[in-house]
Design an enzyme around this catalytic site. Sequence first.
Site, short mmCIF file in Angstrom:
data_model
loop_
_atom_site.label_atom_id
_atom_site.label_comp_id
_atom_site.label_asym_id
_atom_site.label_seq_id
_atom_site.Cartn_x
_atom_site.Cartn_y
_atom_site.Cartn_z
N GLY A 12 0.80 -1.22 0.00
CA GLY A 12 0.00 0.00 0.00
C GLY A 12 0.83 1.26 0.00
N ASP A 13 0.15 2.39 -0.20
CA ASP A 13 0.77 3.71 -0.19
C ASP A 13 1.83 3.86 -1.28
OD1 ASP A 13 -0.83 4.14 2.06
OD2 ASP A 13 0.67 3.15 3.31
N GLU A 14 1.58 3.23 -2.40
CA GLU A 14 2.50 3.31 -3.53
C GLU A 14 2.28 4.59 -4.32
OE1 GLU A 14 0.32 0.80 -3.14
OE2 GLU A 14 1.42 -1.08 -2.90
N LYS A 16 -1.26 5.24 -5.44
CA LYS A 16 -2.40 4.89 -6.30
C LYS A 16 -3.30 6.10 -6.53
CE LYS A 16 -3.56 1.71 -3.39
NZ LYS A 16 -2.38 1.64 -2.52
N GLY A 40 -5.93 5.56 2.43
CA GLY A 40 -5.53 6.96 2.49
C GLY A 40 -4.81 7.27 1.21
N HIS A 41 -5.44 8.10 0.40
CA HIS A 41 -4.83 8.48 -0.87
C HIS A 41 -4.58 9.97 -0.85
CE1 HIS A 41 -5.88 4.57 -2.32
NE2 HIS A 41 -7.18 4.79 -2.22
N GLN A 227 -5.63 -0.35 -0.49
CA GLN A 227 -4.57 -1.23 0.00
C GLN A 227 -3.78 -1.84 -1.18
OE1 GLN A 227 -7.86 -1.57 1.53
NE2 GLN A 227 -7.09 0.10 2.74
N THR A 303 -4.10 8.17 6.79
CA THR A 303 -5.31 8.06 7.61
C THR A 303 -5.00 8.21 9.09
OG1 THR A 303 -6.29 6.61 5.97
CG2 THR A 303 -7.25 6.51 8.16
N ASP A 336 12.17 9.87 -7.40
CA ASP A 336 12.89 11.06 -6.90
C ASP A 336 13.42 10.87 -5.48
OD1 ASP A 336 9.93 11.14 -6.64
OD2 ASP A 336 10.35 12.81 -5.30
#
Length: 428
Positions: A12-14, A16, A40-41, A227, A303, A336
């Site tokens: 997750g948290d890539e 998306k 959480g996006h 996720q 989140t 980066d």
Amino acid sequence: MPAIVLVGAQWGDEGKGKATDLMGEDVDYVVKFNGGNNAGHTVVIEKDGKLEKYALHLLPSGILTPSVTPIIGNGVVVDLEVLFEELDGLEERGVDTSKLLISANAHVIAPYNRTLDKVTERFLGKRKIGTTGRGIGPTYADKMNRVGIRIQDIFDEGILRQKVEAALDFKNQVLVKIYNTRAAEVDRVVEELLSYADRLRPMVADTALVLEQALNEDKNVLLEAGQATLLDVDHGTYPFVTSSSATAGGACTGSGIPPTRVSRVIAILKAYTTRVGEGPFPTELDDDNGEFLRKTGAEYGTTTGRPRRCGWLDVVIGRYATRINGVTDFVITKLDVLTGLERVPICVAYDVDGVRHDEMPVGQTDFHHAQPIYEEMPGWWEDISGCRTFEELPANAQAYVLRVEELIGARVSAIGVGPGRHEIIERH
Ligand code: 2SA
Ligand code: GDP
Ligand code: MG
């Protein structure tokens, strides 16, 4: 026009949210098909020359694009209080949310399931999962146990009451006798859920039918996962997973779109790895490099604000994601963040008790013992955030991407070089 699925390749948290937002300009519908407000996006948009940050939890990222119809699919679990808070927050910032549709079959996170999530974690102590505490697990458990509350139940007081009574019959015994907390009162729960009915009614639809008609009219549909692959309840690092199907297969069950309609599966792969919550993580770094990735990549939960665990890129996981999701192409994000490192390690295989594994070990115990086998790539120092073509990247950054592409076995169609909406390199 066929549907496109977008999934996370790691834990997750890539990024998306940013990828979905970017695609929003070319799609007509964005469907969230699993999870709830545990997601959480973060999307960063340039508005009147200023950068504006939006943190979305329950709503599909496509809601920020005016031309998109956002849909909460049947596979999602909906906390109604959070839904309206999030909608109000966006409206206050001038975002038009009037097109949102919600599946009548989506399940509702009842207040007692939020309580149960938190007290269960406390009860588990050292064996806890590290959930977001949003009531996700208990709500999916109710769904499978056939004592869940669905969106459509909110419009029939008699049915709603019966269902809440059925759900609480057993739960209250657990809450009181095992967890030593207060029982949930049927009347209170029913009253709270009914209070949302009027505002909810116009948003509710047979979303599977809406999507079928859209596809027949050649509209572009994007199915957005919450996720990620290794948090999937079947294919992830069970039991340290979320309680829904976060892989490409879940896109069909969670939206009602049949597999034959899906033509492309995009996976988002962060240039390094992060994980939130408990569970195994072979490339985790407990040293200055881990701290460097957390600080430079701003790796804190969208989140809950929890610091994310950080480590090097693991292509055993990348290859696994390719296979499980049938990935057609990858978006590599946060390249980066790796700028300024002397050498950039890539985990290419695991050593499990002296045996080399090029694929994910069959047994979870072996995965807990996996030691990463690294290949090191030379680093780069140039600021890459302004690069918009692959050729503009420093030679060592290009070499890193090409090596990853080779190792994961699928094309890299885009590369993120910054959080902003247009800080991306598209490869055609
Ligand atoms: P849950 O609450 O039952 O879904 O938790 C089960 C496991 O799934 C993990 N999980 C997540 N991992 C990363 N990001 C998530 N969303 C938020 C974000 C997380 C946050 O985007 O930053 O803000 O903390 C997410 N949601 C669930 C969770 O950590 C458990 O390991
Ligand atoms: P999601 O859950 O997959 O949508 O990801 P999150 O939004 O939780 O976390 C990804 C974070 O990385 C967000 O803060 C994004 O703004 C940020 N981000 C996305 N792509 C890039 C990128 O290419 N470079 C950098 N530096 N940040 C990015
Ligand atoms: Mg996230």
